[in-house]
Design an enzyme around this catalytic site. Structure first.
Site, PDB file in Angstrom:
ATOM      1  N   ASP A   1     -23.670  19.308 -24.103  1.00  0.00           N
ATOM      2  CA  ASP A   1     -23.292  18.595 -22.877  1.00  0.00           C
ATOM      3  C   ASP A   1     -23.686  19.390 -21.635  1.00  0.00           C
ATOM      4  OD1 ASP A   1     -22.379  16.340 -21.597  1.00  0.00           O
ATOM      5  OD2 ASP A   1     -20.279  16.974 -21.557  1.00  0.00           O
TER       6      ASP A   1
ATOM      7  N   ALA B   1     -13.135  11.605 -19.890  1.00  0.00           N
ATOM      8  CA  ALA B   1     -12.814  10.410 -20.658  1.00  0.00           C
ATOM      9  C   ALA B   1     -11.469  10.538 -21.357  1.00  0.00           C
ATOM     10  CB  ALA B   1     -13.913  10.148 -21.688  1.00  0.00           C
ATOM     11  N   LYS B   2     -11.053  11.771 -21.653  1.00  0.00           N
ATOM     12  CA  LYS B   2      -9.840  11.959 -22.438  1.00  0.00           C
ATOM     13  C   LYS B   2      -8.778  12.801 -21.758  1.00  0.00           C
ATOM     14  CE  LYS B   2     -12.275  13.786 -25.778  1.00  0.00           C
ATOM     15  NZ  LYS B   2     -13.616  13.551 -25.215  1.00  0.00           N
ATOM     16  N   GLY B   3      -9.089  13.409 -20.625  1.00  0.00           N
ATOM     17  CA  GLY B   3      -8.105  14.302 -20.035  1.00  0.00           C
ATOM     18  C   GLY B   3      -8.322  14.532 -18.554  1.00  0.00           C
TER      19      GLY B   3
ATOM     20  N   LEU C   1      -8.064  18.415 -10.048  1.00  0.00           N
ATOM     21  CA  LEU C   1      -9.469  18.755  -9.783  1.00  0.00           C
ATOM     22  C   LEU C   1     -10.426  17.667 -10.224  1.00  0.00           C
ATOM     23  CD1 LEU C   1      -9.453  22.497 -10.954  1.00  0.00           C
ATOM     24  CD2 LEU C   1      -9.407  21.651  -8.602  1.00  0.00           C
ATOM     25  N   GLY C   2     -10.114  16.950 -11.284  1.00  0.00           N
ATOM     26  CA  GLY C   2     -11.024  15.926 -11.781  1.00  0.00           C
ATOM     27  C   GLY C   2     -10.540  15.375 -13.101  1.00  0.00           C
TER      28      GLY C   2
ATOM     29  N   LYS D   1      -6.531  22.126 -18.272  1.00  0.00           N
ATOM     30  CA  LYS D   1      -7.013  20.875 -18.835  1.00  0.00           C
ATOM     31  C   LYS D   1      -5.932  20.290 -19.732  1.00  0.00           C
ATOM     32  CE  LYS D   1     -10.877  18.913 -21.479  1.00  0.00           C
ATOM     33  NZ  LYS D   1     -12.199  19.206 -22.075  1.00  0.00           N
TER      34      LYS D   1
END
Length: 418
Positions: A139, A23-25, A19-20, A41
């Site tokens: 965020d 920065a870390k996963g 899906l996308g 995730k």
């Protein structure tokens, strides 16, 4: 499935597509063998080892915070996954994409005032719940506002969030003196904003008639909790007090809400600069350009984008604002009609194996390294490209095929300093 009690593995989970990325996963679309669609995730253990222990702590923190949620606009932890190479967890999949993609589908790339009011009410409700359990989100941006199958929103991605503890006399004393971590953050900000002079209280423009809060009254819903000095967020949506390092709390989320509402109304963020440094300078010095006639929505945005957090509008004033006149906050989730109901058109394809997923994750984050632990250089660099959305991994070419994942996440993404 209970709220996070299940251990997931590739024996009871089918990974369908990517899906996308962050920065870390990476985030994958997955399906349990009971037929439940999930967003999975995952992060690479090798990436965690390369960086520092804080990255594993962030994954653990996000899982812990998801376990606490009991709210229809927030995700629930549906299970955790761990292999020799990956750490991960799953939440419910949202069928409608995110608010950014939905805005871009609108004819004028903006929302109607009524649609903005609907999403604003749900965002205020979700943030109010988070703040009441002591969590500052940090965020808020359209990409993190997903649309559920019902049309209601869901806030996701809590790896930048923080639990703010009640103040004690000792914590007040400690906050009054700069720490070595604060010095590191200050040095980082000096490099980002060389045109400003710095003091322990933050950043002050050199022409300094615009000093923030010199005589402002102390008024904050969060005076009784600690402040964080982390330099964290997404650059277009980050509040002035995060940039200056003066310490931030729940009010930083209300600033980000103002940016999101502005973007929904005008189709762009209010302080976008030519680069990150310029964006930060504009956040600190520029007033939002609220063109056109004065309306309750523009007045709300203006009050949310007050640069000094102690003068910024907060939850009680927000709920009583003219823009929300007539809203019954106690029953809004029961009677509200979403302006957009997504179509449930997920394509159920053949799943990918654990080795396929591990190799895929590794190649996204270690393009120039082999899959072995010693990270020996590959003889040829593998090139990520987006030629075919339908396959996340081509076994013959040994190549990633997800064009959503070709852009580096830092292009317009998160920054994080602890």
């Amino acid at each position: 499935m209970d709220n996070g009690g299940n251990a997931l593995d590739f024996g009871n989970l089918k990974v369908v597509s990517a899906l996308g990325r962050g920065a870390k996963g990476l985030v994958f679309l997955a399906k349990t063998y009971e037929g439940q669609w999930l967003a999975l995730k995952v992060v690479s253990k090798a990436l965690i080892r390369m960086r520092n222990s804080s990255h594993r702590k962030r994954v653990s923190f996000e899982q812990q915070i998801l376990r606490r949620f009991n709210h229809p606009l927030l995700p629930r932890l549906r299970g955790v996954l761990e292999t020799e190479e990956l750490l991960g967890f799953a939440i419910d999949f949202c069928h409608g994409g995110n608010l950014h993609s939905l805005r871009r589908k609108q004819s004028e790339k903006t929302f109607t005032v009524d649609a903005i009011r609907f999403y604003a009410v749900e965002l205020v409700t979700a943030l109010d719940y988070l703040h009441n359990i002591g969590v500052v989100y940090r965020d808020l941006k359209p990409e993190n506002i997903l649309i559920q199958e019902s049309g209601h929103i869901m806030l996701v991605d809590f790896d930048l969030s923080k639990k703010l503890n009640p103040k004690s006399p000792q914590s007040v004393s400690a906050m009054s003196s700069p720490s070595s971590d604060s010095a590191l953050l200050l040095d980082r900000r000096k490099r980002l904003l060389p045109g400003f002079c710095y003091c322990h209280s933050g950043v002050i423009p050199l022409d300094s008639d615009s000093q923030l809060g010199m005589n402002s009254p102390a008024r904050s819903e969060s005076d009784s909790v600690e402040k964080s000095n982390s330099f964290v967020g997404t650059e277009d949506y980050v509040s002035p007090e995060i940039i200056t390092g003066e310490g931030h709390n729940f009010s930083a989320d209300w600033w980000s809400l103002g940016v999101v509402l502005y973007e929904m109304l005008y189709g762009m963020t209010p302080f976008k600069g030519v680069n990150r440094k310029n964006t930060f300078q504009r956040i600190l010095t520029k007033q939002p350009d609220l063109t056109g006639e004065t309306t309750p929505l523009k007045d709300l945005i203006k009050k949310l984008l007050e640069k000094h957090p102690d003068r910024r509008i907060e939850v009680d004033e927000i709920k009583c604002h003219d823009f929300f006149k007539g809203v019954n906050w106690n029953s809004v989730l029961q009677i509200a009609r979403p302006p957009y109901i997504p179509q449930n058109d997920i394509e159920d394809k053949a799943g990918f194996s654990r080795k396929d997923v591990e190799s895929f994750v590794h190649k996204v984050f270690f393009k120039n390294d082999s899959h072995k632990e010693d990270k020996t250089k590959e003889t040829e660099k593998k090139k990520i490209n987006g030629a075919n959305r339908n396959n996340i991994y081509d076994k013959n070419q040994n190549t990633v095929w997800v064009n959503k994942l070709t852009e580096k996440p830092t292009k317009n993404g998160d920054f994080l300093v602890f």
